[in-house]
Design a protein around this motif. Structure first.
Motif, PDB file in Angstrom:
ATOM      1  N   LEU A  14       0.814  -1.224   0.000  1.00  0.00           N
ATOM      2  CA  LEU A  14       0.000   0.000   0.000  1.00  0.00           C
ATOM      3  C   LEU A  14       0.846   1.273   0.000  1.00  0.00           C
ATOM      4  O   LEU A  14       0.308   2.370  -0.088  1.00  0.00           O
ATOM      5  CB  LEU A  14      -0.942   0.013   1.215  1.00  0.00           C
ATOM      6  N   ARG A  15       2.161   1.135   0.076  1.00  0.00           N
ATOM      7  CA  ARG A  15       3.030   2.311   0.043  1.00  0.00           C
ATOM      8  C   ARG A  15       2.956   2.991  -1.319  1.00  0.00           C
ATOM      9  O   ARG A  15       2.733   2.329  -2.341  1.00  0.00           O
ATOM     10  CB  ARG A  15       4.479   1.915   0.331  1.00  0.00           C
ATOM     11  N   PRO A  16       3.135   4.308  -1.352  1.00  0.00           N
ATOM     12  CA  PRO A  16       3.144   5.019  -2.636  1.00  0.00           C
ATOM     13  C   PRO A  16       4.111   4.364  -3.623  1.00  0.00           C
ATOM     14  O   PRO A  16       5.245   4.023  -3.273  1.00  0.00           O
ATOM     15  CB  PRO A  16       3.602   6.426  -2.251  1.00  0.00           C
ATOM     16  N   GLY A  17       3.606   4.138  -4.836  1.00  0.00           N
ATOM     17  CA  GLY A  17       4.393   3.494  -5.880  1.00  0.00           C
ATOM     18  C   GLY A  17       4.209   1.993  -5.964  1.00  0.00           C
ATOM     19  O   GLY A  17       4.567   1.378  -6.964  1.00  0.00           O
ATOM     20  N   GLU A  18       3.644   1.376  -4.944  1.00  0.00           N
ATOM     21  CA  GLU A  18       3.415  -0.069  -4.945  1.00  0.00           C
ATOM     22  C   GLU A  18       2.034  -0.386  -5.524  1.00  0.00           C
ATOM     23  O   GLU A  18       1.151   0.458  -5.567  1.00  0.00           O
ATOM     24  CB  GLU A  18       3.565  -0.632  -3.531  1.00  0.00           C
ATOM     25  N   GLY A  77     -14.432   6.561   5.722  1.00  0.00           N
ATOM     26  CA  GLY A  77     -15.201   5.327   5.914  1.00  0.00           C
ATOM     27  C   GLY A  77     -15.023   4.356   4.768  1.00  0.00           C
ATOM     28  O   GLY A  77     -14.883   3.141   4.980  1.00  0.00           O
ATOM     29  N   GLU A  78     -15.017   4.870   3.559  1.00  0.00           N
ATOM     30  CA  GLU A  78     -14.825   4.029   2.373  1.00  0.00           C
ATOM     31  C   GLU A  78     -13.446   3.359   2.413  1.00  0.00           C
ATOM     32  O   GLU A  78     -13.327   2.152   2.190  1.00  0.00           O
ATOM     33  CB  GLU A  78     -14.953   4.885   1.116  1.00  0.00           C
ATOM     34  N   VAL A  82     -12.437  -0.640   2.678  1.00  0.00           N
ATOM     35  CA  VAL A  82     -11.606  -1.237   1.631  1.00  0.00           C
ATOM     36  C   VAL A  82     -10.357  -1.875   2.230  1.00  0.00           C
ATOM     37  O   VAL A  82     -10.003  -3.008   1.905  1.00  0.00           O
ATOM     38  CB  VAL A  82     -11.234  -0.173   0.571  1.00  0.00           C
ATOM     39  N   LEU A  83      -9.683  -1.145   3.121  1.00  0.00           N
ATOM     40  CA  LEU A  83      -8.445  -1.660   3.700  1.00  0.00           C
ATOM     41  C   LEU A  83      -8.709  -2.822   4.653  1.00  0.00           C
ATOM     42  O   LEU A  83      -7.950  -3.791   4.670  1.00  0.00           O
ATOM     43  CB  LEU A  83      -7.678  -0.536   4.388  1.00  0.00           C
ATOM     44  N   ASP A  84      -9.794  -2.763   5.425  1.00  0.00           N
ATOM     45  CA  ASP A  84     -10.134  -3.903   6.289  1.00  0.00           C
ATOM     46  C   ASP A  84     -10.355  -5.165   5.459  1.00  0.00           C
ATOM     47  O   ASP A  84      -9.885  -6.250   5.831  1.00  0.00           O
ATOM     48  CB  ASP A  84     -11.377  -3.601   7.128  1.00  0.00           C
ATOM     49  N   ARG A  85     -11.053  -5.037   4.342  1.00  0.00           N
ATOM     50  CA  ARG A  85     -11.273  -6.214   3.476  1.00  0.00           C
ATOM     51  C   ARG A  85      -9.960  -6.697   2.879  1.00  0.00           C
ATOM     52  O   ARG A  85      -9.682  -7.900   2.868  1.00  0.00           O
ATOM     53  CB  ARG A  85     -12.277  -5.896   2.380  1.00  0.00           C
ATOM     54  N   GLY A  91     -12.701  -7.592  12.527  1.00  0.00           N
ATOM     55  CA  GLY A  91     -13.108  -6.965  13.777  1.00  0.00           C
ATOM     56  C   GLY A  91     -12.206  -7.391  14.909  1.00  0.00           C
ATOM     57  O   GLY A  91     -11.473  -8.385  14.797  1.00  0.00           O
ATOM     58  N   PRO A  92     -12.239  -6.667  16.013  1.00  0.00           N
ATOM     59  CA  PRO A  92     -11.352  -6.948  17.141  1.00  0.00           C
ATOM     60  C   PRO A  92     -11.484  -8.382  17.652  1.00  0.00           C
ATOM     61  O   PRO A  92     -12.586  -8.869  17.891  1.00  0.00           O
ATOM     62  CB  PRO A  92     -11.806  -5.953  18.214  1.00  0.00           C
ATOM     63  N   GLY A  93     -10.339  -9.057  17.745  1.00  0.00           N
ATOM     64  CA  GLY A  93     -10.292 -10.385  18.339  1.00  0.00           C
ATOM     65  C   GLY A  93     -10.894 -11.511  17.523  1.00  0.00           C
ATOM     66  O   GLY A  93     -11.019 -12.630  18.024  1.00  0.00           O
ATOM     67  N   ARG A  94     -11.281 -11.259  16.288  1.00  0.00           N
ATOM     68  CA  ARG A  94     -11.885 -12.320  15.470  1.00  0.00           C
ATOM     69  C   ARG A  94     -10.843 -13.369  15.077  1.00  0.00           C
ATOM     70  O   ARG A  94      -9.760 -13.033  14.617  1.00  0.00           O
ATOM     71  CB  ARG A  94     -12.507 -11.741  14.203  1.00  0.00           C
ATOM     72  N   PRO A  95     -11.149 -14.653  15.238  1.00  0.00           N
ATOM     73  CA  PRO A  95     -10.159 -15.689  14.946  1.00  0.00           C
ATOM     74  C   PRO A  95      -9.788 -15.791  13.468  1.00  0.00           C
ATOM     75  O   PRO A  95      -8.723 -16.292  13.139  1.00  0.00           O
ATOM     76  CB  PRO A  95     -10.827 -16.979  15.436  1.00  0.00           C
ATOM     77  N   GLN A  96     -10.636 -15.305  12.574  1.00  0.00           N
ATOM     78  CA  GLN A  96     -10.314 -15.394  11.147  1.00  0.00           C
ATOM     79  C   GLN A  96      -9.456 -14.233  10.653  1.00  0.00           C
ATOM     80  O   GLN A  96      -9.060 -14.204   9.493  1.00  0.00           O
ATOM     81  CB  GLN A  96     -11.585 -15.531  10.296  1.00  0.00           C
ATOM     82  N   ASN A  97      -9.131 -13.282  11.527  1.00  0.00           N
ATOM     83  CA  ASN A  97      -8.276 -12.164  11.128  1.00  0.00           C
ATOM     84  C   ASN A  97      -6.899 -12.669  10.700  1.00  0.00           C
ATOM     85  O   ASN A  97      -6.271 -13.460  11.405  1.00  0.00           O
ATOM     86  CB  ASN A  97      -8.064 -11.176  12.280  1.00  0.00           C
ATOM     87  N   VAL A  98      -6.431 -12.173   9.556  1.00  0.00           N
ATOM     88  CA  VAL A  98      -5.046 -12.373   9.154  1.00  0.00           C
ATOM     89  C   VAL A  98      -4.215 -11.262   9.787  1.00  0.00           C
ATOM     90  O   VAL A  98      -3.119 -11.484  10.297  1.00  0.00           O
ATOM     91  CB  VAL A  98      -4.900 -12.379   7.624  1.00  0.00           C
ATOM     92  N   TYR A  99      -4.745 -10.052   9.738  1.00  0.00           N
ATOM     93  CA  TYR A  99      -4.136  -8.891  10.381  1.00  0.00           C
ATOM     94  C   TYR A  99      -5.113  -8.358  11.428  1.00  0.00           C
ATOM     95  O   TYR A  99      -6.322  -8.513  11.283  1.00  0.00           O
ATOM     96  CB  TYR A  99      -3.898  -7.760   9.377  1.00  0.00           C
ATOM     97  N   ASP A 100      -4.566  -7.706  12.446  1.00  0.00           N
ATOM     98  CA  ASP A 100      -5.371  -6.945  13.390  1.00  0.00           C
ATOM     99  C   ASP A 100      -5.098  -5.468  13.126  1.00  0.00           C
ATOM    100  O   ASP A 100      -3.942  -5.080  12.935  1.00  0.00           O
ATOM    101  CB  ASP A 100      -5.000  -7.278  14.839  1.00  0.00           C
ATOM    102  N   ARG A 101      -6.145  -4.653  13.101  1.00  0.00           N
ATOM    103  CA  ARG A 101      -5.979  -3.197  12.938  1.00  0.00           C
ATOM    104  C   ARG A 101      -5.894  -2.590  14.329  1.00  0.00           C
ATOM    105  O   ARG A 101      -6.831  -2.664  15.106  1.00  0.00           O
ATOM    106  CB  ARG A 101      -7.147  -2.600  12.151  1.00  0.00           C
TER     107      ARG A 101
END
Length: 144
Positions: A14-18, A77-78, A82-85, A91-101
């Motif tokens: 997600l860095r500029p240029g990527e 919000g948009e 998009v980034l969460d998907r 969502g917080p603490g969900r076992p299917q999360n690959v990343y946590d925000r």
């Protein structure tokens, strides 16, 4: 803190240029500035990176290199959705999360600090990476 409008600290595709910046962020940001994330290390994954919180006793002062992204007015919000998907965050603490925000302080190039959302590897994945992952010693995805 989930509803708080924070900038995003991005460190990989997600860095500029990527490629994911061009797909998801281009034209949707008000500011993009170089920044770093202290207290984290970076691992290489299959095609993308994973930031992981460093061990508290790590004397090297680990840091991840990236950019602080501020969404354009009216697009927060948009972009959050998009980034969460994209990051497989459900969502917080969900076992299917690959990343946590999570909110973490990011340091701009001028030394000022901003609280930002950061997608860190969820703990089950973080444990595997710490045990056998491929560390990017520089903390910079572009150096891999």
């Amino acid at each position: 803190m989930t509803g708080t409008e924070l900038p995003f600290f991005v460190y990989g595709t997600l860095r500029p240029g990527e490629y994911n910046h061009d797909r998801y962020l281009a034209g949707r940001t008000a500011a993009e500035v170089p920044a770093r994330l202290p207290g984290a290390v970076l691992y290489e994954g299959p095609g993308w990176p994973y930031a992981v919180e460093a061990a508290a006793d790590d004397p090297a002062g680990p840091v991840v290199v990236g950019a602080l992204i501020t969404p354009a007015a009216g697009l927060y919000g948009e972009l959050l959705d998009v980034l969460d998907r994209l990051e497989d965050y459900y969502g917080p603490g969900r076992p299917q999360n690959v990343y946590d925000r999570l909110p973490r302080p990011a340091v701009r190039a001028d030394g000022t600090t901003a609280q930002a959302w950061v997608y860190l590897a969820a703990e089950p994945l973080a444990r595997r990476l710490r045990a056998s992952g491929r560390l990017i010693a520089s903390g910079d995805w572009l150096d891999r």
